[in-house]
Structure formats: C-alpha cells, structure tokens
Design a protein around this motif. Structure first.
Motif, mmCIF file in Angstrom:
data_model
loop_
_atom_site.group_PDB
_atom_site.id
_atom_site.type_symbol
_atom_site.label_atom_id
_atom_site.label_comp_id
_atom_site.label_asym_id
_atom_site.label_seq_id
_atom_site.Cartn_x
_atom_site.Cartn_y
_atom_site.Cartn_z
ATOM 1 N N ALA A 7 13.579 1.784 3.283
ATOM 2 C CA ALA A 7 14.832 1.466 2.596
ATOM 3 C C ALA A 7 15.514 2.742 2.134
ATOM 4 O O ALA A 7 14.883 3.779 1.929
ATOM 5 N N GLU A 8 16.820 2.641 1.961
ATOM 6 C CA GLU A 8 17.583 3.773 1.433
ATOM 7 C C GLU A 8 17.048 4.146 0.058
ATOM 8 O O GLU A 8 16.880 3.285 -0.810
ATOM 9 N N LEU A 104 6.422 -13.950 5.463
ATOM 10 C CA LEU A 104 5.989 -12.567 5.296
ATOM 11 C C LEU A 104 4.837 -12.235 6.231
ATOM 12 O O LEU A 104 4.811 -11.160 6.853
ATOM 13 N N VAL A 105 3.897 -13.159 6.355
ATOM 14 C CA VAL A 105 2.738 -12.927 7.210
ATOM 15 C C VAL A 105 3.168 -12.757 8.665
ATOM 16 O O VAL A 105 2.608 -11.931 9.403
ATOM 17 N N GLU A 106 4.170 -13.510 9.076
ATOM 18 C CA GLU A 106 4.640 -13.411 10.458
ATOM 19 C C GLU A 106 5.235 -12.036 10.757
ATOM 20 O O GLU A 106 5.315 -11.642 11.927
ATOM 21 N N HIS A 397 10.578 -5.808 -5.791
ATOM 22 C CA HIS A 397 10.963 -5.496 -4.416
ATOM 23 C C HIS A 397 11.249 -6.739 -3.579
ATOM 24 O O HIS A 397 11.269 -6.668 -2.348
ATOM 25 N N THR A 398 11.471 -7.881 -4.231
ATOM 26 C CA THR A 398 11.658 -9.126 -3.482
ATOM 27 C C THR A 398 12.792 -9.010 -2.473
ATOM 28 O O THR A 398 12.623 -9.270 -1.270
ATOM 29 N N GLY A 403 14.830 -7.869 3.119
ATOM 30 C CA GLY A 403 15.763 -7.207 4.005
ATOM 31 C C GLY A 403 15.082 -6.330 5.037
ATOM 32 O O GLY A 403 15.406 -6.366 6.229
ATOM 33 N N GLU A 404 14.099 -5.538 4.596
ATOM 34 C CA GLU A 404 13.405 -4.628 5.507
ATOM 35 C C GLU A 404 12.572 -5.380 6.539
ATOM 36 O O GLU A 404 12.505 -4.978 7.702
#
Length: 409
Positions: A7-8, A104-106, A397-398, A403-404
């Motif tokens: 991330a930026e 998230l796991v995927e 960081h949700t 986004g990332e």
C-alpha cells in the motif's frame, strides 16, 4: 508464492521487500492467544500476516498487564508481545464473518487457525473443503491434542500440556539429604504453547517449500498437537526410558549463592573431559579456595565422584568471596557454563543483547512515543528478520487489506 501489493505509505525498512524469506507470502491468522506467536514468527520472516478479529477484538487484547495500567484493546502488553508485525482486520460474527474469512483465505497462501474439526467444518474452513477448492493453500491447525485420536476433543491450558507431556515431572527438586522436596514445577511463560507455535511456524515453512520448490506444487494440511510438542520438550528423558527403562528423577540444578545474594547457575560438566576439572581447579587455586582439591587424588574421576562434597564446598567458598557478576565471569573464564540468574528487567539492559542489536524501538504514533521490543531470535544477514511495524490497532487495516488483496465482504 502470491505477490502482495504494498500500500501507499506502507512501512519500509531492513528486510521489507529486500530479501526477507517470506516476502510476498500472505497469511491469514484465525487463532486464540495460544498460537499468536506462530504468526509473529512468520511476520518476522517477512510474511504479510493478517490477524482476523471479531468486533470486540481478540481475547488477548483484554489480557493484562496494560500500558500504564490503563486497560484498553490497544494497550495490552501481552497482545503487543505476540502480535508485533501483523495487520488487523475486523470481520462480523456469524455467517457474514465466515464469508469474509473465506474471502481472505482465497487470496492467501497460508491459513493458521486454532479450530477443532467440528468448529472448522461449521465455518466452512475444514481442509476437506478448502483443499480441493484452493489446492495451493497451506492450512495449519494448532490445537491442544491434534485433530484426531482419543483426546482430540479434550481441553487443556499450558499447565495441563506441560503436565501431560512429561516436562513438569522433570522440573523441580527431588528429595535431598535434608528431606527437602517439591511437587513437579511448570516453567513460567506459556512454554507449551510457545513450543507448539514455534513448531507450527517451522511446519508452515516446510509446507511452503514443498509447494513451491518441490515437484508437487500443492499445499497441504498441517496438524500441530501442542501435547506432542510438549512431549518433545522432555529432551533425553523420554528417550532414556524408551531405550533403557530408566526413569528420570528430579534433582536440583547446581546453583551457588554469591556474596551479594545473587544466584549463579554453576554446572560442572565432568562428562565433557578431564579439562573441565583441571580448569576449575586452576581457577579455585588462583582464588585461594581450592583446599583439599589440590590433592592429586582428585584428578581421578572415580575418587572425585566419591568425594564430590569437597568439590561443592570449594565452590561455595569461591561464591562466598565474590559477588554474582564476578562469580559468573570467573566460571566463564575457566571455560565453565556458568551464568548469573537475571530477572527479566535485567535482561532488558543486557549489554551483549544490546551489542547484537536485539532490542528494537518501534514508533507508536497513536501514543506519541516509541516502544522497545525484543527483536529477532536469530541473525540472518542475507535474509534479515523484519521488525518495522508495531502491533496493530483493532481493525486498523480492514480497508487496506481488502483493497490490496482484492476482497470484499
């Protein structure tokens, strides 16, 4: 391995994106406090470890002590110790939360969890479903007694694991000439869970290597039983019984009380060879406390074993004439594995650790201060340990991770 997009404004420093062993590896951590140290190790090795938490935070956030004795989800020193280097994502509870975890796991390389088989199945996180759908995924489950066997559903804390694994029986003091005895003792510091977490991290590294360097190209399920890890901590005691039938008996570790009251661990490993006693005798004679040990008869190991009380009395004379720090260094100067017993706060000021750069200052902008942390457990100059991110605030960081990683929920 999956390449994580930075991330930026993401933290930069030694190791981040510059040769860390797990740079680009994404790890989803869905654990209780028993296995958080595994994630800390993976983060130190360069992985992007995302800690999944419920809206009220992980249980360890409510575990004291707290910064300045003020409780709060972002002030637990226990949480800080095992979650430095991670990112935090908050998901809702219930089916929506399970869907978020699955998303998230995927997008991840590794899932580390502390779920029993039934709980994992209810949440759609059992390997029977994840494996076929995500063939490159490594799943590591850390539980008290593993995923199978007659004790798989049993409950345990660190004390129970130390007891059942055999380590407690080897710790403590056996009956001495004065009749003094104690029950088995457990080491402080969640040693069973620490060991299980360390083995889990090692297993994850091996599974990633097998996936990416071996010929299989597939992930796998890693089943870590803290009970088995605790049994491995018995060192040679279990092997001695298996091979000879001899039962290990507890005994006091040799310690000396120095003139200033400090305790010094003072092992004299005669079994390493005749030089051990020769070096010790030279030290005792130089300090003028050898007494009867200067008799040539003591050079014979058999005679010495039969008169070991004289050896111990000479060592006690040495201790009575020196403070703990000098006594420890006298022993080391003679090639003996001696060390003064220090408190944790003394370790924080250890000049040797400081010289090796062990302690790291991390910025806590929300507090307007830096905090000092124990750093790398080893030095690897080609692939350095990463220590550049403070423990995460709850849910910090949700949005960033979503986004990332390209996930939504």
């Amino acid at each position: 391995m999956t390449g994580a997009v930075r991330a930026e404004g993401a933290p930069t420093g030694p190791g981040r994106g510059a040769g860390t062993p797990l740079d680009g590896v994404r790890v989803v951590e869905l654990v209780d406090e028993s296995a958080e140290y595994c994630g800390r190790m993976l983060a130190g090795l360069g992985a992007d470890v995302v800690k999944v938490e419920p809206p009220d935070g992980a249980p360890s956030r409510r575990q004291g002590p707290f910064l300045d004795d003020v409780p709060g989800p972002d002030r637990s020193l226990a949480f800080w110790a095992d979650n430095v280097g991670k990112r935090s994502v908050v998901v809702p509870e219930g089916p929506d939360g399970d869907g978020a975890v699955r998303a998230l796991v995927e997008a991840a390389d590794v899932l580390v969890h502390t779920l029993r088989p039934d709980a994992a199945a209810r949440r759609g996180l059992d390997y029977e479903r994840l494996g076929p759908a995500l063939p490159r995924l490594v799943v590591c489950a850390v539980t008290p007694f593993g995923q199978s066997g007659p004790w798989a559903d049993f409950e345990a804390d660190d004390l129970v694991l130390m007891a059942l694994g055999g380590s407690m029986a080897a710790c403590g003091y056996g009956p001495g000439p004065d009749g003094y005895d104690t029950p088995p003792l457990a080491a402080h510091g969640e040693q069973a869970w620490r060991t299980a977490s360390t083995y889990a991290a090692i297993a994850v590294l091996a599974a990633l290597w097998w996936r990416d360097v071996g010929e299989e190209g597939r992930g796998q399920f890693v089943d870590v039983s803290a009970h088995e890890c605790s049994a491995s901590m018995t060192e040679w005691h279990c092997m001695t019984y298996l091979c000879s039938g001899s039962v290990f008996r507890r005994g006091a570790h040799p310690t000396l009380t120095a003139a200033d009251g400090r305790q010094v661990a003072a092992l004299n490993p005669d079994f390493l060879g005749p030089h051990v006693f020769a070096n010790m005798l030279a030290m005792l004679e130089d300090e003028g406390v050898a007494g009867p040990l200067s008799d040539p008869a003591f050079a014979d190991p058999g005679y010495r074993a039969g008169h070991y009380g004289e050896v111990w009395r000479a060592m006690k004379r040495l201790a009575a004439a020196n403070d703990g720090e000098r006594l420890y260094r006298l022993g080391q100067g003679a090639g003996l594995p001696w060390g003064v017993i220090r408190s944790p706060e003394e370790v924080a000021g250890d000049t040797h650790l400081q010289a090796r750069g062990h302690f790291v200052e991390l910025d806590h902008p929300e507090l307007g201060r830096t905090v000092r942390y124990p750093g790398a457990p080893f030095l690897a100059h080609g692939s350095p340990w990463r220590m550049d991110r403070r423990p995460p605030l709850l849910g910090e960081h949700t949005a960033q991770v979503a986004g990332e990683w390209g996930v939504t929920w």
